[in-house]
Design a protein around this motif. Structure first.
Motif, PDB file in Angstrom:
ATOM      1  N   LEU A   1       0.822  -1.209   0.000  1.00  0.00           N
ATOM      2  CA  LEU A   1       0.000   0.000   0.000  1.00  0.00           C
ATOM      3  C   LEU A   1       0.857   1.261   0.000  1.00  0.00           C
ATOM      4  O   LEU A   1       0.519   2.252  -0.659  1.00  0.00           O
ATOM      5  CB  LEU A   1      -0.924  -0.001   1.212  1.00  0.00           C
ATOM      6  N   MET A   2       1.966   1.236   0.728  1.00  0.00           N
ATOM      7  CA  MET A   2       2.858   2.388   0.732  1.00  0.00           C
ATOM      8  C   MET A   2       3.452   2.600  -0.654  1.00  0.00           C
ATOM      9  O   MET A   2       3.523   3.741  -1.150  1.00  0.00           O
ATOM     10  CB  MET A   2       3.977   2.209   1.764  1.00  0.00           C
ATOM     11  N   ALA A   3       3.887   1.521  -1.304  1.00  0.00           N
ATOM     12  CA  ALA A   3       4.444   1.637  -2.653  1.00  0.00           C
ATOM     13  C   ALA A   3       3.419   2.249  -3.608  1.00  0.00           C
ATOM     14  O   ALA A   3       3.752   3.118  -4.428  1.00  0.00           O
ATOM     15  CB  ALA A   3       4.888   0.267  -3.156  1.00  0.00           C
ATOM     16  N   LEU A   4       2.178   1.807  -3.503  1.00  0.00           N
ATOM     17  CA  LEU A   4       1.142   2.303  -4.403  1.00  0.00           C
ATOM     18  C   LEU A   4       0.872   3.779  -4.179  1.00  0.00           C
ATOM     19  O   LEU A   4       0.840   4.577  -5.126  1.00  0.00           O
ATOM     20  CB  LEU A   4      -0.135   1.489  -4.219  1.00  0.00           C
ATOM     21  N   ASN A   5       0.666   4.179  -2.924  1.00  0.00           N
ATOM     22  CA  ASN A   5       0.346   5.580  -2.656  1.00  0.00           C
ATOM     23  C   ASN A   5       1.528   6.500  -2.924  1.00  0.00           C
ATOM     24  O   ASN A   5       1.358   7.593  -3.472  1.00  0.00           O
ATOM     25  CB  ASN A   5      -0.150   5.738  -1.217  1.00  0.00           C
ATOM     26  N   LEU A   6       2.722   6.055  -2.580  1.00  0.00           N
ATOM     27  CA  LEU A   6       3.906   6.846  -2.901  1.00  0.00           C
ATOM     28  C   LEU A   6       4.074   6.940  -4.414  1.00  0.00           C
ATOM     29  O   LEU A   6       4.385   8.011  -4.951  1.00  0.00           O
ATOM     30  CB  LEU A   6       5.148   6.219  -2.264  1.00  0.00           C
ATOM     31  N   GLY A   7       3.870   5.813  -5.112  1.00  0.00           N
ATOM     32  CA  GLY A   7       4.003   5.823  -6.560  1.00  0.00           C
ATOM     33  C   GLY A   7       3.017   6.771  -7.217  1.00  0.00           C
ATOM     34  O   GLY A   7       3.367   7.513  -8.147  1.00  0.00           O
ATOM     35  N   MET A   8       1.766   6.762  -6.764  1.00  0.00           N
ATOM     36  CA  MET A   8       0.788   7.692  -7.326  1.00  0.00           C
ATOM     37  C   MET A   8       1.204   9.140  -7.074  1.00  0.00           C
ATOM     38  O   MET A   8       1.033  10.006  -7.938  1.00  0.00           O
ATOM     39  CB  MET A   8      -0.599   7.418  -6.732  1.00  0.00           C
ATOM     40  N   THR A   9       1.766   9.409  -5.896  1.00  0.00           N
ATOM     41  CA  THR A   9       2.181  10.763  -5.557  1.00  0.00           C
ATOM     42  C   THR A   9       3.330  11.213  -6.449  1.00  0.00           C
ATOM     43  O   THR A   9       3.321  12.332  -6.991  1.00  0.00           O
ATOM     44  CB  THR A   9       2.591  10.835  -4.072  1.00  0.00           C
ATOM     45  N   VAL A  10       4.329  10.364  -6.622  1.00  0.00           N
ATOM     46  CA  VAL A  10       5.468  10.693  -7.478  1.00  0.00           C
ATOM     47  C   VAL A  10       5.018  10.873  -8.921  1.00  0.00           C
ATOM     48  O   VAL A  10       5.469  11.800  -9.610  1.00  0.00           O
ATOM     49  CB  VAL A  10       6.552   9.601  -7.379  1.00  0.00           C
ATOM     50  N   ASP A  11       4.130  10.022  -9.398  1.00  0.00           N
ATOM     51  CA  ASP A  11       3.717  10.068 -10.796  1.00  0.00           C
ATOM     52  C   ASP A  11       3.009  11.362 -11.161  1.00  0.00           C
ATOM     53  O   ASP A  11       3.029  11.767 -12.332  1.00  0.00           O
ATOM     54  CB  ASP A  11       2.808   8.879 -11.123  1.00  0.00           C
ATOM     55  N   ILE A  12       2.375  12.012 -10.201  1.00  0.00           N
ATOM     56  CA  ILE A  12       1.672  13.253 -10.538  1.00  0.00           C
ATOM     57  C   ILE A  12       2.438  14.510 -10.145  1.00  0.00           C
ATOM     58  O   ILE A  12       2.258  15.552 -10.774  1.00  0.00           O
ATOM     59  CB  ILE A  12       0.249  13.285  -9.928  1.00  0.00           C
ATOM     60  N   PHE A  13       3.322  14.404  -9.127  1.00  0.00           N
ATOM     61  CA  PHE A  13       4.032  15.595  -8.665  1.00  0.00           C
ATOM     62  C   PHE A  13       5.529  15.576  -8.945  1.00  0.00           C
ATOM     63  O   PHE A  13       6.159  16.630  -8.980  1.00  0.00           O
ATOM     64  CB  PHE A  13       3.831  15.788  -7.155  1.00  0.00           C
TER      65      PHE A  13
END
Length: 470
Positions: free
Chosen positions: A122-134
């Protein structure tokens, strides 16, 4: 008491606890979760639930960028790719990552390896989504509560951390555990085997993002694919229930009540109605509504509804369909997506495998929507779809993946990697002039972050690319 009601009661308790005790890590200089009051099971309930909502929160904007949706109002901010304030999205992402950090900490202390593995995924997913947009974002200093102005970590280095978290999560899920997950897991109800496949599927997704970089290895992607989802039954999703509607259902209901939203882009309608491609796609009536005259009519991005004064004059999301029923699932990752990842990764060296995966991806999405066997067979046999391995191209794969990923934020990652190269996709009318005739490449950092942590916020424009999109 059925499972949904049990989950609702647990979730309600966790939300109440979180609302009374939880602040963004940027707001205060202490642990917002008060771990004495937040059991690991409650944290998992909230984290799995909120992760699905984070997927939808991002998609509520990115769906305009990839022209699933269009605004009925001319020059609406998301429609024309203006810089918007994403403070709420930023808070939601970091709020759930703060809870996940507590899951990881508590699980390590207690030997709860299955909770630990799920938390890492879950951390990988949420961090990944954050990096991908910002792009660059705070992470290494975000959860130690020693500073309210955490440093920003390099986006490429964070990607290595994302992949490491996925590998660690998979390994921990494969080991023994002191505590087992169960109904506190909104995604899989404690099914560890599915969590492992979920981890591999996300690894394939994030590895595919790196396709244009020196670190990309197609064989690594295909290895992850082989260990990922095997059918639609494995999809990672949160199913909603009567007490809390699926948010896309709420958009559709609001639109019926003239709180306008969920209007469909002309590009999407014309890609499926036989205009841009030779065949009519049987999925169209299962995904969006018609006008009052029974026609599919999209709205031009950036132009608005023009001379259409009535809601019924344009197609919209309507209540009761697969994506918009009150109890519809929010899809986090799907078997259909994974098959298109496989098709893209295999295409350069194994066109036959790529073609088979491409067809399987279409079929998986059609089965998800409930397309009839007759309509599915006819579509798959159409010469514009059934092109054969020798004529397989990336354009064909990406078009079908775009359809199958309707209302999912992953499509914006695809669009940027694909240089927005979808057939007949054009820039919106009234485009933000600061984009100089180009498509948007990232989100602006939130106003709240600029005001509180401005010395660390990178100076970027909407045209500056994420590391994997150079």
């Amino acid at each position: 008491m059925n499972l949904k009601n049990k989950l609702y009661i647990v979730l309600g308790a966790v939300v109440l606890l979180s609302s009374s005790a939880c602040e963004s890590f940027l707001d205060v200089n202490e642990n917002p979760n008060n771990p004495e009051d937040a059991p690991i099971s409650g944290l998992l309930t909230n984290s799995t639930y909120e992760t699905s909502l984070n997927v939808q929160r991002i998609a509520s904007t990115s769906s305009f960028y990839v022209q699933y949706l269009a605004s009925p109002n001319p020059a609406s901010g998301a429609d024309v790719m203006d810089p918007l304030d994403f403070s709420g999205t930023w808070f939601s992402l970091y709020n759930v990552m703060t809870d996940i950090n507590e899951i990881i900490r508590k699980a390590e202390e207690s030997g709860a390896n299955h909770y630990l593995g799920a938390g890492q995924i879950l951390m990988a997913l949420n961090l990944g989504m954050t990096v991908d947009i910002f792009g660059d974002v705070p992470f290494s200093q975000s959860f130690n509560f020693e500073t309210v102005t955490p440093a920003y970590d390099d986006d490429q280095e964070l990607y290595q951390r994302i992949l490491q978290l996925l590998d660690e999560g998979i390994a921990n899920l494969q080991g023994e555990t002191s505590i087992s997950m169960g109904g506190d897991d909104f995604i899989y109800g404690g099914n560890v085997a599915n969590w492992i496949k979920f981890g591999h599927t996300l690894k394939a997704r994030f590895l595919m993002h790196t396709k244009g970089t020196p670190t990309y290895n197609a064989n690594e992607v295909l290895t992850a694919v082989a260990n990922g989802f095997q059918s639609n039954e494995d999809d990672a999703a949160v199913v909603f229930f009567e007490q809390r509607f699926n948010p896309w259902a709420q958009v559709a209901i609001n639109n019926e009540n003239l709180l306008l939203g969920g209007w469909i882009s002309e590009q999407f309608v014309q890609a499926l109605d036989g205009t841009s491609y030779p065949t009519v796609d049987p999925r169209l009536p299962l995904m969006i509504g018609t006008t009052d005259d029974g026609e599919f009519v999209g709205t031009v991005n950036g132009e608005g509804r023009g001379d259409a004064p009535e809601q019924g004059a344009r197609s919209t999301l309507i209540p009761g369909q697969f994506y918009t029923s009150t109890t519809s699932p929010l899809l986090i990752a799907t078997y259909a997506e994974l098959k298109f990842i496989e098709a893209e990764a295999a295409l350069p060296t194994d066109p036959a495998r790529a073609y088979a995966a491409y067809l399987a991806g279409i079929e998986a999405h059609m089965d998800m929507l409930g397309v009839s066997d007759e309509a599915k067979t006819a579509y798959l046999a159409d010469e514009s779809v059934s092109v054969g391995a020798g004529a397989m191209t990336l354009d064909i794969i990406m078009k079908e993946k775009w359809v199958a990923m309707f209302l999912h934020p992953e499509t914006w990652n695809d669009a940027r990697r694909f240089d927005y190269g979808y057939k007949d996709m054009t820039l919106p009318e009234n485009l933000n002039p600061n984009l100089n005739g180009n498509y948007i490449r990232r989100l602006a950092y939130p106003d709240s972050e600029v005001s509180r942590n401005g010395n660390n916020v990178p100076s970027v424009t909407l045209l500056d690319r994420i590391w994997w999109n150079q």
